[in-house]
Design a protein around this motif. Sequence first.
Motif, PDB file in Angstrom:
ATOM      1  N   HIS A 224       0.656  -1.298   0.151  1.00 18.51           N
ATOM      2  CA  HIS A 224       0.088  -0.327   0.066  1.00 18.51           C
ATOM      3  C   HIS A 224       0.882   1.428   0.131  1.00 18.51           C
ATOM      4  N   PRO A 225       0.756   1.767  -0.346  1.00 22.77           N
ATOM      5  CA  PRO A 225       1.523   3.484  -1.010  1.00 22.77           C
ATOM      6  C   PRO A 225       1.837   4.388   0.810  1.00 22.77           C
ATOM      7  N   ILE A 226       0.227   4.187   1.644  1.00 19.23           N
ATOM      8  CA  ILE A 226       1.269   4.761   2.732  1.00 19.23           C
ATOM      9  C   ILE A 226       2.252   3.945   3.175  1.00 19.23           C
ATOM     10  N   GLU A 227       2.103   2.391   3.374  1.00 21.99           N
ATOM     11  CA  GLU A 227       3.252   2.352   3.640  1.00 21.99           C
ATOM     12  C   GLU A 227       4.981   2.639   3.327  1.00 21.99           C
ATOM     13  N   THR A 228       4.512   2.248   1.927  1.00 17.72           N
ATOM     14  CA  THR A 228       6.041   2.266   1.168  1.00 17.72           C
ATOM     15  C   THR A 228       6.048   3.884   0.952  1.00 17.72           C
ATOM     16  N   PHE A 229       5.308   4.594   1.537  1.00 14.44           N
ATOM     17  CA  PHE A 229       6.209   6.261   1.546  1.00 14.44           C
ATOM     18  C   PHE A 229       6.629   6.478   2.788  1.00 14.44           C
ATOM     19  N   ARG A 230       6.233   5.792   3.542  1.00  9.22           N
ATOM     20  CA  ARG A 230       6.173   5.945   5.793  1.00  9.22           C
ATOM     21  C   ARG A 230       7.933   5.708   5.272  1.00  9.22           C
ATOM     22  N   ASP A 231       7.812   4.358   5.073  1.00  9.77           N
ATOM     23  CA  ASP A 231       9.191   4.272   4.635  1.00  9.77           C
ATOM     24  C   ASP A 231      10.477   5.358   3.895  1.00  9.77           C
ATOM     25  N   ASP A 232      10.365   5.865   3.106  1.00  7.91           N
ATOM     26  CA  ASP A 232      10.550   6.311   2.347  1.00  7.91           C
ATOM     27  C   ASP A 232       9.848   7.853   2.072  1.00  7.91           C
ATOM     28  N   PRO A 233       9.683   8.922   2.661  1.00  9.45           N
ATOM     29  CA  PRO A 233       8.652   9.929   1.645  1.00  9.45           C
ATOM     30  C   PRO A 233       8.788  10.578   0.757  1.00  9.45           C
ATOM     31  N   LEU A 234      10.556  11.090   0.257  1.00 10.85           N
ATOM     32  CA  LEU A 234      10.505  10.750  -1.175  1.00 10.85           C
ATOM     33  C   LEU A 234      10.267  10.456  -2.270  1.00 10.85           C
ATOM     34  N   ARG A 235      10.009   8.922  -2.252  1.00 12.89           N
ATOM     35  CA  ARG A 235       8.978   8.083  -3.537  1.00 12.89           C
ATOM     36  C   ARG A 235       7.879   8.708  -3.514  1.00 12.89           C
ATOM     37  N   ALA A 236       7.304   9.181  -3.087  1.00  9.62           N
ATOM     38  CA  ALA A 236       6.295  10.367  -3.630  1.00  9.62           C
ATOM     39  C   ALA A 236       7.244  10.856  -4.534  1.00  9.62           C
ATOM     40  N   LEU A 237       7.869  11.666  -5.057  1.00  7.76           N
ATOM     41  CA  LEU A 237       8.310  12.838  -5.493  1.00  7.76           C
ATOM     42  C   LEU A 237       8.967  12.139  -7.169  1.00  7.76           C
ATOM     43  N   ARG A 238       9.494  10.602  -6.337  1.00  5.83           N
ATOM     44  CA  ARG A 238      10.006   9.970  -7.785  1.00  5.83           C
ATOM     45  C   ARG A 238       8.685   9.390  -8.104  1.00  5.83           C
ATOM     46  N   ALA A 239       7.699   8.765  -7.996  1.00  8.19           N
ATOM     47  CA  ALA A 239       6.204   8.087  -8.633  1.00  8.19           C
ATOM     48  C   ALA A 239       5.826   9.452  -9.452  1.00  8.19           C
ATOM     49  N   VAL A 240       6.327  10.770  -8.808  1.00  6.94           N
ATOM     50  CA  VAL A 240       5.808  11.915 -10.206  1.00  6.94           C
ATOM     51  C   VAL A 240       7.413  11.870 -11.026  1.00  6.94           C
ATOM     52  N   ARG A 241       8.314  12.218 -10.775  1.00  6.66           N
ATOM     53  CA  ARG A 241       9.560  11.986 -11.561  1.00  6.66           C
ATOM     54  C   ARG A 241       8.813   9.959 -12.621  1.00  6.66           C
ATOM     55  N   PHE A 242       8.634   9.449 -12.191  1.00  8.19           N
ATOM     56  CA  PHE A 242       8.553   8.381 -13.652  1.00  8.19           C
ATOM     57  C   PHE A 242       7.432   8.584 -13.936  1.00  8.19           C
ATOM     58  N   ALA A 243       6.224   9.129 -13.705  1.00 10.10           N
ATOM     59  CA  ALA A 243       4.737   9.358 -14.391  1.00 10.10           C
ATOM     60  C   ALA A 243       5.615  10.579 -15.512  1.00 10.10           C
ATOM     61  N   ALA A 244       6.293  11.155 -15.315  1.00 12.52           N
ATOM     62  CA  ALA A 244       6.429  12.306 -16.411  1.00 12.52           C
ATOM     63  C   ALA A 244       7.563  12.108 -17.430  1.00 12.52           C
ATOM     64  N   GLU A 281      15.857  18.479  -9.627  1.00 15.07           N
ATOM     65  CA  GLU A 281      16.070  18.258 -10.752  1.00 15.07           C
ATOM     66  C   GLU A 281      15.962  16.851 -12.443  1.00 15.07           C
ATOM     67  N   GLY A 282      15.990  15.539 -11.791  1.00 13.32           N
ATOM     68  CA  GLY A 282      15.497  15.036 -12.578  1.00 13.32           C
ATOM     69  C   GLY A 282      14.387  15.256 -13.491  1.00 13.32           C
ATOM     70  N   MET A 283      13.367  15.710 -12.531  1.00 15.40           N
ATOM     71  CA  MET A 283      12.323  15.774 -13.597  1.00 15.40           C
ATOM     72  C   MET A 283      12.743  17.013 -14.605  1.00 15.40           C
ATOM     73  N   PHE A 284      13.041  18.382 -14.190  1.00 13.24           N
ATOM     74  CA  PHE A 284      13.446  19.498 -15.078  1.00 13.24           C
ATOM     75  C   PHE A 284      14.478  18.916 -16.434  1.00 13.24           C
ATOM     76  N   ASN A 285      15.286  17.641 -15.925  1.00 14.10           N
ATOM     77  CA  ASN A 285      16.236  17.090 -16.987  1.00 14.10           C
ATOM     78  C   ASN A 285      15.395  16.592 -17.972  1.00 14.10           C
ATOM     79  N   GLY A 286      14.260  16.204 -17.654  1.00 15.33           N
ATOM     80  CA  GLY A 286      13.336  14.573 -18.171  1.00 15.33           C
ATOM     81  C   GLY A 286      12.857  15.246 -19.174  1.00 15.33           C
ATOM     82  N   MET A 287      11.869  13.989 -19.730  1.00 11.55           N
ATOM     83  CA  MET A 287      11.512  14.515 -21.273  1.00 11.55           C
ATOM     84  C   MET A 287       9.855  15.584 -21.308  1.00 11.55           C
ATOM     85  N   ASP A 288       9.580  14.822 -20.017  1.00 10.83           N
ATOM     86  CA  ASP A 288       8.233  16.431 -19.773  1.00 10.83           C
ATOM     87  C   ASP A 288       8.344  17.197 -18.315  1.00 10.83           C
TER      88      ASP A 288
END
Length: 634
Positions: A224-244, A281-288
Amino acid sequence: MILCPRKFSIVARKLKVIASTAMSPSRSLCIRQFSSIDFVSPNSTLTPSVDLLENITLTDDESRIFNTLLAAANYRGTGTVLRCAGGWVRDKLLGKTSCDIDIAIDNAMGREFAESVNAYLNSQGQATRTAAVIQSNPDQSKHLETARMKIYDLWIDLVNLRSETYAEDSRIPEMALGTPEEDAMRRDFTVNSLFYNLNEKKIEDFTGHGLEDLRVGLIRTPLHPIETFRDDPLRALRAVRFAARFGFRLDDAIVSAAADDKIQNALAKKVSRERIGTELEGMFNGMDPVRAMRLLDELGLFKVVFALPPPLDSSPLATEASYGKSCVACVAAASGILTHLKGAESPSSSSLWDEELSLEDRRFFLLAALLLPLRDLTAEAAKGKTQSAAAVIIRSNIKWRVKDIEACDTLHLAVQEIAPVLEMILEEGCEHRGEGTSGGDRCTKVVVNDHSDDEQEGKRKDTRLAMGRLLRVWKQHWRLALLLAPLPRFLGHVGGAAEALSREGRSPYPPPLAKVPAEVYDERLHEEVRKWVPDMAETARKLVEWVEKEELGDCWKWKPLLNGKQIMDVLEWTKAGQAMGSASTAVIEWQIQNPNGSVDECKAFLKSAFGSQKAGPGREEALGEGDNRKRKLI
């Protein structure tokens, strides 16, 4: 040899994120990638189906590295099974090149296996490799110790398979060697939880969803994402980076979890700002990057990443968090300008892109556009000083470089400075066609052009001087400044931050979207972007082409036609005083106004302007406030 250099963890993470974006196709700026004026919902499925490779084909370098690692595992004699994990497997299945090799070890820590690799290399008479250890740091949500070593010119990470147990009163896990299934379930997303078993040369999907989610374009967490994000809250941003990055859709559960107050609070307080900056920075350097910013705003993460500094954090602007929409609208419009200009088929616009924007310049441009709604705001900085709010956000919130701050401040100042020069250039263009101006952007009515040639030349010189002065301030950022110049007018039509500021009496812009219901705001916002982008792109094109036509693009590099000694000889000065700076500046500005002027003509001008002036006074005394020579050096 094992090293534990200070800050190696931050540097290594940053290199991995940047490398993962850099290995994507067409890493020089390819503006066709931007979809900023193709406005679907930022969380819609952009890639409904992905063609996956059935098997992974290794390159010669990968085969050489993997064979060495397997030989080291056999030399170790403990039945070690090695698996390549995460991004490398995902990218290879997508048919992409990847240098992001993470090796998961089933019965040893990364440090121990690095020592085994060196023992094997030594037994073969080969040079051993230095391994750097990135220590775990549970307080910053870094739970794994990782060994990093270079094998055949490629850096690889070595880490053990892990399992986690939690004490009843703590969210910091106790780490232990785990099974492949346990390790896969504790990774960030199913598409990153795939393994390639080096021993058996096969793909393993222990979550049961990784291959299918990769095929349909879905970012989902194994647990469940709540459990995954509690483990490392940065994963919420990583989800955005990968989606973009991949054009994938976020699972609905991720959308809900990212908006959770506890997760957002943990992201703000538990995760280091350096790690947040690296993801951004990964988001800004990425595809979208535009879609990434829209997702941050949609998930409520924009106000966490770009939180306003004191005292603005207690203002209505911060409490309403509406500035995110204005910021996203501006970066979408800026990206739209680039897209429109790059897609223009007119030969006259081709000179704009003789050299494509570098990745760094694109980042400068989009960051300045993103924070443009905040350009008039100031905030407290170190030692009681005051800085622009944008500068404080870049320095403190995302820990980017000084050059990012300087570029952003320069571009924000530029959009204010360019306004009168913009009118001069557009008016000049209209008059050349026997037209007048209305509203500044378009020529809409015919007038009689009865200006004499001398008056026209005088206006041209005034315009050249005004623009040249600005270009010498903006230096290498001048092209970005002119591309950004049309945005302030657009900003007044998107509401959000403009509305909040206007209530405090600091914004001249009307907020026509201020009363639009939230559920239709996004659609209306993008209608505004669609409507404005063509005109803004045309204005930017005119500005850049005017500078190039006047051959002023490199005037910020120009040296004075007369050096210091020559100036002293012409003016018969016996020593150089403060007036020397004024004289040198006057020479440069004369050159700007008179591109075909000769040395003798420049000397004659200098004598007329400074003939009675002795060296010593500063520029304000040498060129009095009312002296026309300060503005009009003909």
